[in-house]
Design a protein around this motif. Structure first.
Motif, PDB file in Angstrom:
ATOM      1  N   PRO A  58       0.804  -1.234   0.000  1.00 52.44           N
ATOM      2  CA  PRO A  58       0.000   0.000   0.000  1.00 52.44           C
ATOM      3  C   PRO A  58       0.835   1.281   0.000  1.00 52.44           C
ATOM      4  CG  PRO A  58      -0.140  -1.080   2.140  1.00 52.44           C
ATOM      5  CD  PRO A  58       0.656  -1.972   1.252  1.00 52.44           C
ATOM      6  N   ASP A  59       1.281   1.666  -1.174  1.00 51.42           N
ATOM      7  CA  ASP A  59       2.152   2.823  -1.371  1.00 51.42           C
ATOM      8  C   ASP A  59       1.669   3.579  -2.599  1.00 51.42           C
ATOM      9  OD1 ASP A  59       4.516   4.494  -1.232  1.00 51.42           O
ATOM     10  OD2 ASP A  59       5.359   3.274  -2.835  1.00 51.42           O
ATOM     11  N   ILE A  60       1.337   4.850  -2.419  1.00 50.88           N
ATOM     12  CA  ILE A  60       0.844   5.669  -3.519  1.00 50.88           C
ATOM     13  C   ILE A  60       1.798   6.846  -3.710  1.00 50.88           C
ATOM     14  CG2 ILE A  60      -1.058   7.114  -4.344  1.00 50.88           C
ATOM     15  CD1 ILE A  60      -2.932   5.408  -2.549  1.00 50.88           C
ATOM     16  N   ASP A  61       2.332   6.968  -4.920  1.00 47.14           N
ATOM     17  CA  ASP A  61       3.245   8.061  -5.257  1.00 47.14           C
ATOM     18  C   ASP A  61       2.510   9.077  -6.116  1.00 47.14           C
ATOM     19  OD1 ASP A  61       5.694   7.053  -4.054  1.00 47.14           O
ATOM     20  OD2 ASP A  61       5.579   5.475  -5.562  1.00 47.14           O
ATOM     21  N   GLY A  96      -7.143   9.994  11.004  1.00 44.93           N
ATOM     22  CA  GLY A  96      -6.520   8.885  10.300  1.00 44.93           C
ATOM     23  C   GLY A  96      -5.048   9.031   9.975  1.00 44.93           C
ATOM     24  N   ILE A  97      -4.449  10.192  10.253  1.00 45.29           N
ATOM     25  CA  ILE A  97      -3.022  10.376   9.952  1.00 45.29           C
ATOM     26  C   ILE A  97      -2.191   9.801  11.097  1.00 45.29           C
ATOM     27  CG2 ILE A  97      -1.161  12.046   9.556  1.00 45.29           C
ATOM     28  CD1 ILE A  97      -3.130  11.791   7.243  1.00 45.29           C
ATOM     29  N   LYS A  98      -1.338   8.841  10.755  1.00 42.58           N
ATOM     30  CA  LYS A  98      -0.473   8.203  11.749  1.00 42.58           C
ATOM     31  C   LYS A  98       0.905   8.875  11.771  1.00 42.58           C
ATOM     32  CE  LYS A  98       1.760   3.746  12.610  1.00 42.58           C
ATOM     33  NZ  LYS A  98       1.895   2.385  12.072  1.00 42.58           N
ATOM     34  N   LYS A  99       1.385   9.251  10.598  1.00 41.67           N
ATOM     35  CA  LYS A  99       2.746   9.795  10.496  1.00 41.67           C
ATOM     36  C   LYS A  99       2.788  10.793   9.352  1.00 41.67           C
ATOM     37  CE  LYS A  99       7.465   8.178   9.619  1.00 41.67           C
ATOM     38  NZ  LYS A  99       8.277   6.997   9.282  1.00 41.67           N
ATOM     39  N   HIS A 103      10.549  18.835  -3.153  1.00 37.60           N
ATOM     40  CA  HIS A 103       9.997  18.771  -1.801  1.00 37.60           C
ATOM     41  C   HIS A 103       9.100  17.548  -1.715  1.00 37.60           C
ATOM     42  CE1 HIS A 103      11.375  22.845  -0.951  1.00 37.60           C
ATOM     43  NE2 HIS A 103      10.952  23.158  -2.160  1.00 37.60           N
ATOM     44  N   CYS A 104       9.268  16.756  -0.666  1.00 34.89           N
ATOM     45  CA  CYS A 104       8.474  15.540  -0.512  1.00 34.89           C
ATOM     46  C   CYS A 104       7.769  15.551   0.845  1.00 34.89           C
ATOM     47  CB  CYS A 104       9.359  14.300  -0.639  1.00 34.89           C
ATOM     48  SG  CYS A 104       8.423  12.760  -0.615  1.00 34.89           S
ATOM     49  N   LEU A 105       6.476  15.341   0.812  1.00 31.68           N
ATOM     50  CA  LEU A 105       5.677  15.218   2.025  1.00 31.68           C
ATOM     51  C   LEU A 105       5.157  13.784   2.064  1.00 31.68           C
ATOM     52  CD1 LEU A 105       4.575  16.821   4.459  1.00 31.68           C
ATOM     53  CD2 LEU A 105       2.547  17.321   3.082  1.00 31.68           C
ATOM     54  N   CYS A 106       5.624  13.032   3.069  1.00 31.21           N
ATOM     55  CA  CYS A 106       5.244  11.628   3.217  1.00 31.21           C
ATOM     56  C   CYS A 106       4.196  11.520   4.318  1.00 31.21           C
ATOM     57  CB  CYS A 106       6.457  10.782   3.591  1.00 31.21           C
ATOM     58  SG  CYS A 106       7.868  11.032   2.499  1.00 31.21           S
ATOM     59  N   MET A 107       3.150  10.756   4.040  1.00 29.98           N
ATOM     60  CA  MET A 107       2.035  10.667   4.963  1.00 29.98           C
ATOM     61  C   MET A 107       1.586   9.207   5.049  1.00 29.98           C
ATOM     62  SD  MET A 107      -1.701  12.409   4.347  1.00 29.98           S
ATOM     63  CE  MET A 107      -1.847  11.756   2.700  1.00 29.98           C
ATOM     64  N   THR A 108       1.416   8.724   6.266  1.00 31.22           N
ATOM     65  CA  THR A 108       0.834   7.407   6.483  1.00 31.22           C
ATOM     66  C   THR A 108      -0.582   7.632   6.993  1.00 31.22           C
ATOM     67  OG1 THR A 108       3.021   6.539   7.057  1.00 31.22           O
ATOM     68  CG2 THR A 108       1.123   5.189   7.650  1.00 31.22           C
ATOM     69  N   LYS A 143       0.870   4.318   2.637  1.00 30.04           N
ATOM     70  CA  LYS A 143       2.014   5.228   2.620  1.00 30.04           C
ATOM     71  C   LYS A 143       1.830   6.085   1.369  1.00 30.04           C
ATOM     72  CE  LYS A 143       7.037   5.277   2.079  1.00 30.04           C
ATOM     73  NZ  LYS A 143       7.115   5.845   0.724  1.00 30.04           N
ATOM     74  N   ASN A 144       1.783   7.388   1.551  1.00 28.28           N
ATOM     75  CA  ASN A 144       1.576   8.316   0.450  1.00 28.28           C
ATOM     76  C   ASN A 144       2.770   9.253   0.360  1.00 28.28           C
ATOM     77  OD1 ASN A 144      -1.548   7.962  -0.099  1.00 28.28           O
ATOM     78  ND2 ASN A 144      -1.245   7.949   2.089  1.00 28.28           N
TER      79      ASN A 144
END
Length: 189
Positions: free
Chosen positions: A41-44, A71-74, A92-97, A108-109
């Protein structure tokens, strides 16, 4: 279309995060979601900001909105523009679980904020891979990706990116040749 791909489609259509993102610009999908080769489960995604929007201010606004959303864990911000780490994209990268109630699991987004020229280049590359990918290419790619996901929980960093090139562009079919190609690109498998 895989079950995971269908769940990703539903998540993108129903989760509030994507409307929040789209309020700041045009959202493009990339990677395994775009190529229909998802094994975990990974969306780019890539975001081209509306005119006159500042990347860091947008990231701050997105982060603030996400933190307030259920719902945001990280949440993690990485500045690959000021601190490049090849072969990662400079941006710039914003990573969100984020938790998906329909899926009963986390996604994982990775959201990249990039200039349109870089997004356009990536979209052309992704479209080229998609157009050139035969059912045989897809089956071979999926075999590798499922194996890695079973062994490691996910494909190794950058492995999928170079696997697409090895199989689709270089037309490699034998495991040894594919793994040699991946190692030549510093993929740790």
């Amino acid at each position: 279309m895989s079950d995971l791909q269908q769940k990703a489609d539903k998540f993108i259509q129903t989760a509030p995060y994507f409307e929040i993102i789209r309020a700041h610009g045009h959202l493009y999908s990339t990677g395994s979601y775009f190529l229909n080769t998802m094994t975990w489960p990974d969306i780019d995604m890539q975001l081209c900001l509306d005119k006159d929007r500042d990347a860091k201010e947008t990231i701050a606004a997105l982060a603030s909105s996400f933190i307030k959303t259920k719902g945001i864990k990280k949440l993690q911000y990485i500045d690959f523009l000021s601190y490049p780490r090849p072969p990662m994209t400079e941006g710039h990268c914003l990573c969100m679980t984020a938790f998906d109630e329909n899926f009963q699991n986390f996604w994982k987004n990775d959201l990249w904020i990039l200039p349109f020229s870089e997004i356009q280049e990536n979209q052309e590359f992704m479209n080229h891979l998609k157009e050139q990918m035969t059912p045989e290419h897809h089956a071979l790619i999926m075999a590798f990706k499922y194996e890695w996901t079973t062994l490691y929980g996910r494909p190794p960093k950058m492995a999928s990116y170079y696997l697409y090139q090895a199989v689709i562009l270089e037309n490699l079919q034998e495991r040894q040749k594919i793994e040699t190609y991946l190692r030549s690109k510093n993929v740790k498998i």
